[in-house]
Write an enzyme that holds these catalytic residues in place. Structure first.
Site, PDB file in Angstrom:
ATOM      1  N   TRP A 154      -6.030  -4.681 -51.668  1.00 17.25           N
ATOM      2  CA  TRP A 154      -5.574  -4.394 -53.029  1.00 17.25           C
ATOM      3  C   TRP A 154      -6.382  -3.255 -53.656  1.00 17.25           C
ATOM      4  O   TRP A 154      -5.830  -2.368 -54.301  1.00 17.25           O
ATOM      5  CB  TRP A 154      -5.627  -5.670 -53.874  1.00 17.25           C
ATOM      6  CG  TRP A 154      -4.863  -5.640 -55.165  1.00 17.25           C
ATOM      7  CD1 TRP A 154      -5.250  -6.215 -56.334  1.00 17.25           C
ATOM      8  CD2 TRP A 154      -3.575  -5.048 -55.432  1.00 17.25           C
ATOM      9  NE1 TRP A 154      -4.294  -6.013 -57.309  1.00 17.25           N
ATOM     10  CE2 TRP A 154      -3.262  -5.300 -56.788  1.00 17.25           C
ATOM     11  CE3 TRP A 154      -2.659  -4.300 -54.670  1.00 17.25           C
ATOM     12  CZ2 TRP A 154      -2.082  -4.851 -57.392  1.00 17.25           C
ATOM     13  CZ3 TRP A 154      -1.473  -3.846 -55.274  1.00 17.25           C
ATOM     14  CH2 TRP A 154      -1.207  -4.126 -56.612  1.00 17.25           C
ATOM     15  N   LYS A 163      -0.343 -20.115 -58.635  1.00 26.10           N
ATOM     16  CA  LYS A 163       0.786 -19.871 -57.716  1.00 26.10           C
ATOM     17  C   LYS A 163       0.309 -19.884 -56.266  1.00 26.10           C
ATOM     18  O   LYS A 163       1.082 -20.213 -55.361  1.00 26.10           O
ATOM     19  CB  LYS A 163       1.524 -18.569 -58.067  1.00 26.10           C
ATOM     20  CG  LYS A 163       0.677 -17.306 -58.057  1.00 26.10           C
ATOM     21  CD  LYS A 163       0.705 -16.552 -56.767  1.00 26.10           C
ATOM     22  CE  LYS A 163      -0.352 -15.473 -56.709  1.00 26.10           C
ATOM     23  NZ  LYS A 163      -0.413 -14.736 -55.479  1.00 26.10           N
ATOM     24  N   THR A 187       5.002 -14.786 -53.650  1.00 21.03           N
ATOM     25  CA  THR A 187       3.975 -15.407 -52.798  1.00 21.03           C
ATOM     26  C   THR A 187       4.574 -16.474 -51.889  1.00 21.03           C
ATOM     27  O   THR A 187       4.120 -16.648 -50.757  1.00 21.03           O
ATOM     28  CB  THR A 187       2.878 -16.039 -53.679  1.00 21.03           C
ATOM     29  OG1 THR A 187       2.493 -15.092 -54.650  1.00 21.03           O
ATOM     30  CG2 THR A 187       1.670 -16.422 -52.881  1.00 21.03           C
TER      31      THR A 187
HETATM   32  N1  NAD Z   1      -3.532  -7.831 -51.249  1.00 19.04           N
HETATM   33  C1  NAD Z   1      -2.627  -7.872 -52.216  1.00 19.04           C
HETATM   34  O1  NAD Z   1      -1.453  -7.570 -51.982  1.00 19.04           O
HETATM   35  C2  NAD Z   1      -3.011  -8.271 -53.605  1.00 19.04           C
HETATM   36  C3  NAD Z   1      -2.137  -8.011 -54.643  1.00 19.04           C
HETATM   37  C4  NAD Z   1      -2.476  -8.401 -55.928  1.00 19.04           C
HETATM   38  C5  NAD Z   1      -3.688  -9.019 -56.162  1.00 19.04           C
HETATM   39  N2  NAD Z   1      -4.517  -9.255 -55.114  1.00 19.04           N
HETATM   40  C6  NAD Z   1      -5.783  -9.918 -55.420  1.00 19.04           C
HETATM   41  O2  NAD Z   1      -6.812  -8.954 -55.282  1.00 19.04           O
HETATM   42  C7  NAD Z   1      -8.011  -9.589 -54.831  1.00 19.04           C
HETATM   43  C8  NAD Z   1      -8.516  -8.862 -53.593  1.00 19.04           C
HETATM   44  O3  NAD Z   1      -7.554  -9.078 -52.583  1.00 19.04           O
HETATM   45  P1  NAD Z   1      -7.466  -8.188 -51.267  1.00 19.04           P
HETATM   46  O4  NAD Z   1      -6.121  -8.424 -50.703  1.00 19.04           O
HETATM   47  O5  NAD Z   1      -7.867  -6.788 -51.538  1.00 19.04           O
HETATM   48  O6  NAD Z   1      -8.549  -8.910 -50.364  1.00 19.04           O
HETATM   49  P2  NAD Z   1      -9.086  -8.407 -48.949  1.00 19.04           P
HETATM   50  O7  NAD Z   1      -9.420  -9.631 -48.187  1.00 19.04           O
HETATM   51  O8  NAD Z   1      -8.166  -7.422 -48.352  1.00 19.04           O
HETATM   52  O9  NAD Z   1     -10.414  -7.617 -49.364  1.00 19.04           O
HETATM   53  C9  NAD Z   1     -11.639  -8.164 -49.381  1.00 19.04           C
HETATM   54  C10 NAD Z   1     -12.625  -7.075 -49.819  1.00 19.04           C
HETATM   55  O10 NAD Z   1     -13.572  -7.639 -50.707  1.00 19.04           O
HETATM   56  C11 NAD Z   1     -14.825  -7.048 -50.476  1.00 19.04           C
HETATM   57  N3  NAD Z   1     -15.769  -8.095 -50.088  1.00 19.04           N
HETATM   58  C12 NAD Z   1     -15.750  -8.890 -48.994  1.00 19.04           C
HETATM   59  N4  NAD Z   1     -16.800  -9.730 -48.995  1.00 19.04           N
HETATM   60  C13 NAD Z   1     -17.496  -9.455 -50.102  1.00 19.04           C
HETATM   61  C14 NAD Z   1     -18.673 -10.009 -50.682  1.00 19.04           C
HETATM   62  N5  NAD Z   1     -19.339 -11.003 -50.094  1.00 19.04           N
HETATM   63  N6  NAD Z   1     -19.093  -9.507 -51.867  1.00 19.04           N
HETATM   64  C15 NAD Z   1     -18.420  -8.511 -52.474  1.00 19.04           C
HETATM   65  N7  NAD Z   1     -17.292  -7.949 -51.975  1.00 19.04           N
HETATM   66  C16 NAD Z   1     -16.846  -8.427 -50.813  1.00 19.04           C
HETATM   67  C17 NAD Z   1     -14.664  -6.046 -49.346  1.00 19.04           C
HETATM   68  O11 NAD Z   1     -14.463  -4.773 -49.904  1.00 19.04           O
HETATM   69  C18 NAD Z   1     -13.415  -6.538 -48.648  1.00 19.04           C
HETATM   70  O12 NAD Z   1     -12.701  -5.536 -48.003  1.00 19.04           O
HETATM   71  C19 NAD Z   1      -7.649 -11.050 -54.568  1.00 19.04           C
HETATM   72  O13 NAD Z   1      -8.002 -11.822 -55.665  1.00 19.04           O
HETATM   73  C20 NAD Z   1      -6.139 -11.029 -54.442  1.00 19.04           C
HETATM   74  O14 NAD Z   1      -5.524 -12.236 -54.837  1.00 19.04           O
HETATM   75  C21 NAD Z   1      -4.230  -8.888 -53.848  1.00 19.04           C
END
Ligand code: NAD
Length: 332
Positions: free
Chosen positions: A13, A190, A247
């Site tokens: 994201w 959700k 979702t």
């Molecule tokens: N992926 C989507 O499509 C999407 C869409 C809307 C909202 N979100 C929300 O955005 C948030 C991030 O989701 P994502 O899909 O990018 O997750 P992801 O699993 O792809 O990314 C995780 C990232 O978090 C960071 N990270 C990992 N471990 C860490 C730690 N210990 N401390 C600090 N940072 C750390 C790193 O940069 C890692 O790449 C979530 O809450 C998710 O619900 C995601």
């Protein structure tokens, strides 16, 4: 006018939003706590593991220095998964300019405190301007410019409008809301219903089961959300039913994918290890159940998900216990 923006978190994201903001001609700095991730981004300008195929521009800055990602920024987007929100916000403290807006884009609810993520950010960073940005948005689709709608929410509507201006473009439509609490609760809960929808899929059930879980699921979420102070209309909108539909229906959803594996017989821990990403619904499930108990709100689907996740209940038995509940009118 172009803004200086820090994106904290370089997962799918964070990367998709960094790309969107660069398309909108803002100056973007991406931070990750994981140095291998920053090395990969510097070398390839691509998050090869979590968002392959989305290429970031040459002038984007990548850093493991939280000060560099926050200081002098007009907007700071916090995009780490919810279990890391508190620790990351703590790192940001002291580096956030007074007038800058922190945009919270993760989804989750903290057990024990029942704090939403924007409440955690406020507590840990003392930031004065916080906006919640969420809705039915898969990174894979935003990263490739597919039409998407989302909501920017804040009690201070001027802050929400500023975020609307910064993120909005022809393929990314941003609405505003003055109900960030309702938005955050919808976004967190959700994920728990998506686990149930995935469990139904894993058990081999069909569209009828899915539709029942989605519609009864939003009833549960709204019942709790309105009791806790969210607006009913918020749960009928993009961050409520909209996010729930995407979702529960999509294979991009890690919560649904984990649910499928649990429905097929894996434990919650085995399913999370297989999905290889943070399955936030597992964290939010307990918090939702505890919050519902505190307010005396009935949440039968979320209760059964908790029993499957944490008490080893057979998923098929959980599904049938939902079917065997007392007779009821649909709308009370
Ligand atoms: N992926 C989507 O499509 C999407 C869409 C809307 C909202 N979100 C929300 O955005 C948030 C991030 O989701 P994502 O899909 O990018 O997750 P992801 O699993 O792809 O990314 C995780 C990232 O978090 C960071 N990270 C990992 N471990 C860490 C730690 N210990 N401390 C600090 N940072 C750390 C790193 O940069 C890692 O790449 C979530 O809450 C998710 O619900 C995601």
């Amino acid at each position: 006018m172009s803004k200086n923006i820090g994106v904290i978190g370089a997962g799918s994201w964070g990367t998709a939003l960094a790309k969107l903001l660069s398309v909108n001609e803002h100056n973007v700095t991406v931070y990750s706590a994981i140095s291998q991730e920053i090395d990969m981004l510097k070398e390839f300008h691509e998050q090869k593991e979590k968002l392959p195929g989305v290429i970031l521009p040459d002038d984007m800055v990548f850093t493991t220095d939280i000060a560099e990602a926050c200081e002098d920024k007009d907007v700071i987007v916090l995009a780490v998964p919810s279990p890391f929100t508190r620790s990351t916000a703590r790192l940001m403290k002291g580096h956030i300019p007074d007038e800058s807006i922190v945009v919270s884009v993760a989804k989750g609810l903290e057990d024990g405190s029942f704090s939403t993520l924007s409440e955690i950010i406020k507590e840990e960073t003392e930031a004065r301007h916080i906006v919640v940005l969420c809705g039915p948005t898969h990174a894979e689709e935003v990263g490739t410019g597919m039409p998407t709608a989302i909501v920017a929410g804040s009690k201070d509507i001027k802050d929400a409008e500023l975020v609307q201006d910064i993120f909005m473009n022809d393929s990314f439509r941003v609405y505003t809301s003055d109900d960030p609490y309702g938005m955050e609760l919808g976004g967190a809960l959700k994920n728990v219903i998506a686990l149930a929808a995935g469990i139904g899929d894993g058990l081999g059930y069909g569209d009828n089961t899915k539709a029942a879980l989605i519609t009864r699921g939003i009833h549960e979420i709204a019942r709790l959300g309105v009791t806790c102070g969210g607006k009913k209309e918020t749960f009928e909108g993009l961050t409520g039913i909209g996010d729930l539909i995407v979702t529960c229906a999509s294979m991009h959803s890690r919560n649904r994918r984990a649910g499928i594996l649990i429905g097929k017989g894996m434990s919650a821990d085995e399913a999370m290890a297989e999905v290889k990403q943070v399955v936030e619904g597992v964290y939010s499930a307990k918090a939702a159940m505890h919050l519902a108990k505190k307010h005396g709100v009935s949440m039968p689907i979320i209760e059964q998900v908790n029993l499957v996740l944490f008490d080893g209940k057979d998923p098929a038995e959980a599904m049938y216990d939902l079917m065997r509940r007392d007779k009821k009118a649909e709308v009370i």
